[in-house]
Write a protein that holds these residues in place. Structure first.
Motif, short mmCIF file in Angstrom:
data_model
loop_
_atom_site.label_atom_id
_atom_site.label_comp_id
_atom_site.label_asym_id
_atom_site.label_seq_id
_atom_site.Cartn_x
_atom_site.Cartn_y
_atom_site.Cartn_z
N GLN A 30 -28.48 -16.57 -37.31
CA GLN A 30 -28.30 -17.97 -37.50
C GLN A 30 -28.26 -18.62 -35.86
N MET A 31 -27.68 -17.74 -34.91
CA MET A 31 -27.55 -18.17 -33.56
C MET A 31 -28.86 -18.33 -33.04
N SER A 63 -18.14 -25.24 -30.51
CA SER A 63 -17.58 -23.88 -30.28
C SER A 63 -16.25 -23.76 -29.43
N ALA A 87 -17.97 -19.41 -41.62
CA ALA A 87 -19.27 -19.62 -42.42
C ALA A 87 -19.46 -20.65 -43.14
N GLY A 90 -20.61 -23.25 -40.95
CA GLY A 90 -21.95 -23.04 -40.69
C GLY A 90 -22.86 -23.58 -41.76
N THR A 116 -21.75 -26.93 -36.78
CA THR A 116 -22.42 -25.53 -36.57
C THR A 116 -21.56 -24.73 -35.30
N TYR A 119 -18.81 -22.30 -36.71
CA TYR A 119 -19.42 -21.15 -37.06
C TYR A 119 -19.41 -20.15 -35.53
N MET A 120 -20.14 -20.77 -34.66
CA MET A 120 -20.28 -20.28 -33.46
C MET A 120 -18.83 -19.58 -32.89
N HIS A 123 -17.66 -16.75 -35.08
CA HIS A 123 -18.35 -15.60 -34.65
C HIS A 123 -17.98 -14.95 -33.39
N VAL A 179 -30.54 -21.20 -42.89
CA VAL A 179 -29.27 -21.02 -42.17
C VAL A 179 -28.16 -21.30 -43.31
N ASN A 183 -25.17 -18.29 -44.53
CA ASN A 183 -23.74 -18.60 -44.28
C ASN A 183 -22.92 -18.27 -45.75
#
Length: 405
Positions: A30-31, A63, A87, A90, A116, A119-120, A123, A179, A183
């Protein structure tokens, strides 16, 4: 050194690494998806085209802000809960981003981008989780293998974009729905992780060093500086590359090919970076990464022919790989289990703070620091120099200082 194939203590670690590689490949897809279409979607929604890349900057800012809370969740409840929380955000960011596209609302779309970023942030902890159950000999390789999963995400993500971006009347809506699906279904991978929760702090046991004490530890301070510089400079130059390539008269397809070669150079070396660290030592690998980043800037400053762009961006990806994976390994070996939550959260807060600044500065240097694209591109690459000197100087200082007894 004990061979990892004969080390029974690494059987659980290897299982965890396999799960994290899959998560890196599929959830991580997704990134690149969002980074490919974020600016294009922003351009279609923003009233001022100067703010087209603001969605990407907000993802990185989200993030940065989430790094400490996500790390605290992992420290208290374990990696599995932390990754599933990421997730969940995300998916929520995808829902709100899709709704913003449907409404044609830039502010709603920006809110989705900010979420989002949570999520980053989660990750980014895949690489630390790879080290949790690994032996000292397997640790750099475990981190490297998980980072190598990014190669698969770099291939999968763009293919999903091609298949989904125009399937609905509203451009890019299909990509954001994809996306959400990544997730929701990908979060199930974390059910199979076998990483023990850190023991809860006890009153009769030390809780570890404070954040300031950790940063004052030489190896930790230098690791954080090298990680910040490696990631921020990669982002600074990569963000400007499509603008520079097209501005210098080449096609958008060539710009895409150059970025693809850069992404491959970021992740392909991960298959052997851990082995290089195990053989030559982490400080030498980080030093090599900084030298290669400097070489990327030097090649870019030699001219704006297509081969200059290709070579510079390949070197940029390779330098990031050595510098960032090396710094991550250095950090993971420099703190205790009880310090893990606060240190890793602080590290990613600082790293992504630097990346946020770089993503915002990149467009300004490219578009506002010269009278033409060539001058702007030169300004971007010259801006690397002082930060490389800072990181290189810190690494030399760490190497030369007397070893503690």
């Amino acid at each position: 050194m004990t061979d990892i194939m004969t080390n029974p203590s690494d059987s659980v670690a290897k299982k965890n690494v396999a799960i994290l590689v899959l998560a890196q490949a599929f959830l991580g897809a997704q990134m690149p998806m969002i980074f490919i279409i974020g600016g294009l979607a922003g351009q279609s929604l923003a009233s001022n085209p100067c703010f087209a890349t603001l969605p990407i900057s907000l993802i990185v800012a989200g993030s940065m802000m989430a790094a400490t809370p996500i790390s605290a969740i992992m420290q208290r409840f374990g990696r599995r809960v932390g990754f599933m929380t990421g997730a969940g955000f995300g998916a929520l960011g995808g829902v709100i981003g899709a709704y913003g596209l449907y409404l044609g609302s830039f502010p709603v779309f920006l809110l989705g981008s900010l979420l989002t970023g949570v999520y980053m942030s989660a990750h980014g902890f895949y690489r630390f989780a790879a080290a949790d159950t690994a032996s000292e000999s397997f640790r750099p390789k475990a981190i490297s293998y998980v980072m190598a999963g990014g190669l698969l995400s770099a291939i999968i993500g763009p293919q999903i974009v091609k298949a989904t971006s125009q399937v609905f009347v509203v451009p890019f809506l299909g990509t954001y729905l994809a996306v959400i699906a990544l997730n929701v279904f990908g979060s199930g991978l974390f059910l199979f992780l076998d990483i023990p929760k850190p023991p809860p702090p006890r009153a009769d046991l030390p809780s570890g060093r404070s954040r300031m004490e950790l940063l004052k530890t030489p190896a930790i301070g230098v690791a954080v500086i090298c990680a910040m510089v490696s990631y921020a400079l990669m982002n600074l130059v990569m963000t400007s590359t499509p603008l520079a390539v097209v501005g210098c008269g080449f096609s958008e397809n060539l710009a895409a090919d150059i970025v693809t070669s850069h992404v491959l150079a970021m992740y392909v070396p991960s298959f052997f970076t851990g082995h290089l660290i195990a053989r030559f030592g982490v400080q030498k690998v980080v030093a090599a990464g900084l030298v290669i980043l400097a070489a990327a800037g030097a090649v870019a400053l030699q001219g704006v022919e297509i081969e200059n762009f290709f070579i510079a961006l390949v070197l940029l990806g390779l330098g990031w790989n050595f510098g960032f994976i090396g710094a991550t390994t250095m950090l993971a070996s420099s703190h205790s289990v009880e310090e893990r939550g606060r240190m890793q959260g602080l590290n990613d807060f600082l790293v992504f703070g630097g990346v946020t600044f770089a993503s915002l500065a990149s467009g300004g240097l490219m578009n506002c620091s010269g009278g033409n694209p060539v001058e702007g591109w030169n300004a971007v690459n010259l801006a690397m120099a002082p930060f490389l000197v800072l990181a290189g100087g810190a690494l030399v200082w760490l190497t030369l200082r007397p070893k503690e007894a």
